[in-house]
Scaffold this motif. Structure first.
Motif, short mmCIF file in Angstrom:
data_model
loop_
_atom_site.label_atom_id
_atom_site.label_comp_id
_atom_site.label_asym_id
_atom_site.label_seq_id
_atom_site.Cartn_x
_atom_site.Cartn_y
_atom_site.Cartn_z
N GLY A 1 0.67 -1.26 0.06
CA GLY A 1 0.04 0.11 0.13
C GLY A 1 0.86 1.42 0.20
O GLY A 1 0.44 2.25 0.35
N LEU A 2 2.03 1.22 -0.31
CA LEU A 2 2.79 2.36 -0.53
C LEU A 2 3.31 2.77 -1.81
O LEU A 2 3.68 1.63 -2.59
CB LEU A 2 4.20 2.17 0.47
N GLU A 3 3.17 3.91 -2.15
CA GLU A 3 3.38 4.42 -3.51
C GLU A 3 5.07 4.48 -3.46
O GLU A 3 5.70 4.67 -2.49
CB GLU A 3 2.94 5.57 -4.06
N SER A 4 5.61 4.46 -4.63
CA SER A 4 7.23 4.69 -4.71
C SER A 4 7.57 4.98 -6.23
O SER A 4 6.82 4.56 -7.11
CB SER A 4 7.75 3.48 -4.23
N PRO B 1 7.39 8.21 -0.74
CA PRO B 1 6.78 9.19 0.12
C PRO B 1 6.25 8.67 1.28
O PRO B 1 5.64 7.61 1.33
CB PRO B 1 5.58 9.74 -0.96
N LEU B 2 6.28 9.19 2.40
CA LEU B 2 5.81 9.14 3.62
C LEU B 2 4.59 9.95 3.94
O LEU B 2 4.40 11.14 3.14
CB LEU B 2 6.79 8.91 4.81
N THR B 3 3.72 9.73 5.00
CA THR B 3 2.89 10.86 5.46
C THR B 3 3.68 12.00 5.90
O THR B 3 4.78 12.00 6.26
CB THR B 3 2.05 10.32 6.61
N LYS B 4 2.93 13.10 5.86
CA LYS B 4 3.70 14.54 6.33
C LYS B 4 3.93 14.27 7.78
O LYS B 4 3.18 13.77 8.43
CB LYS B 4 2.66 15.68 5.91
N ASP B 5 4.39 15.31 8.35
CA ASP B 5 5.09 15.39 9.64
C ASP B 5 3.96 16.13 10.18
O ASP B 5 3.23 16.69 9.58
CB ASP B 5 6.54 15.88 9.64
N SER B 6 4.10 16.17 11.46
CA SER B 6 3.30 17.25 12.35
C SER B 6 3.02 18.33 11.86
O SER B 6 2.08 19.45 12.11
CB SER B 6 3.62 17.10 13.72
N GLN B 7 4.16 19.10 11.13
CA GLN B 7 4.22 20.64 10.69
C GLN B 7 3.63 20.56 9.25
O GLN B 7 3.79 21.39 8.61
CB GLN B 7 5.59 21.04 10.75
N GLN B 8 3.09 19.44 8.66
CA GLN B 8 2.67 19.08 7.30
C GLN B 8 3.76 19.35 6.23
O GLN B 8 3.68 19.60 5.05
CB GLN B 8 1.56 20.32 7.08
N ARG B 9 4.90 19.04 6.60
CA ARG B 9 6.10 19.02 5.73
C ARG B 9 6.27 17.45 4.99
O ARG B 9 6.14 16.64 5.73
CB ARG B 9 7.26 19.43 6.43
N THR C 1 14.49 7.10 0.85
CA THR C 1 15.21 6.84 -0.33
C THR C 1 15.92 5.27 -0.05
O THR C 1 16.34 5.39 1.12
CB THR C 1 16.24 7.79 -0.80
N PHE C 2 16.01 4.43 -0.90
CA PHE C 2 16.53 3.11 -0.94
C PHE C 2 17.60 3.19 -2.16
O PHE C 2 17.29 3.45 -3.12
CB PHE C 2 15.89 2.03 -1.05
N ASN C 3 18.69 2.83 -1.87
CA ASN C 3 19.86 2.82 -2.67
C ASN C 3 21.00 1.80 -2.39
O ASN C 3 21.06 1.53 -1.13
CB ASN C 3 20.30 4.01 -3.43
#
Length: 173
Positions: free
Chosen positions: A24-27, A44-52, A57-59
């Motif tokens: 269920g995670l986009e990438s 992408p993850l959910t935004k932090d508490s400040q909506q940032r 990244t995986f490599n």
């Protein structure tokens, strides 16, 4: 970098992308370029508490075969931590990160010379096998748990909202 190794790394990042899709995670796989010389999987993850915005990244760390290391590969999981760094908080933040790193299950927090705060983990895996789906999903969950557990505290000290002594006392509980 060896073209065969680069192709294998990209193919395996494609498998990781499929694992995350099924979870269920986009990438998105980013091919090597002048700006990013190695293949990268961006999650992408959910935004932090400040909506940032937040991203993982995986490599794969470039080949260490010239060092005699042939039977393992190193998969880096990395994220830049968005913080509101105020003047005078860098030294406090460094002390906090040192204390937090003692509480992490995996990885470490650090600050680059340009004051970019990041969280990083390098996983050692066999070069003879594909990365197991269940293991990478659990490692990713644990990475995100560590990020979420300490991210708010880090931002609070970096922004001057919380005193270092208060954050350190909380860690000692």
């Amino acid at each position: 970098m060896n073209t065969n190794k680069q192709a294998r790394d990209l193919a395996e990042l494609g498998f990781l992308q499929q694992y995350f899709k099924e979870a269920g995670l986009e990438s998105e796989v980013i091919d090597p370029s002048e700006e990013v010389p190695i293949g990268t999987l961006l999650v992408p993850l959910t935004k932090d508490s400040q909506q940032r915005d937040r991203y993982l990244t995986f490599n794969f760390v470039p080949s260490l075969a010239h060092e005699g290391i042939e039977h393992i590969r190193l998969l880096q999981i990395y994220t830049q931590i968005p913080v509101s760094l105020v003047d005078g908080s860098l030294e406090k933040l460094e002390k906090l990160l040192l204390a937090i790193n003692c509480h992490l299950a995996i990885g470490h927090y650090s600050i680059r010379e340009n004051q970019e705060l990041h969280y990083r983990y390098v996983w050692c895996t066999s070069s003879g096998h594909l990365i197991p789906k269940e293991q990478i999903l659990e490692i990713t969950d644990l990475f995100i748990l560590m990020l979420d557990t300490f991210g708010g505290m880090i931002d609070s000290v970096a922004s001057g909202q919380t005193e270092l002594s208060e954050a350190l006392a909380f860690l000692e509980q």
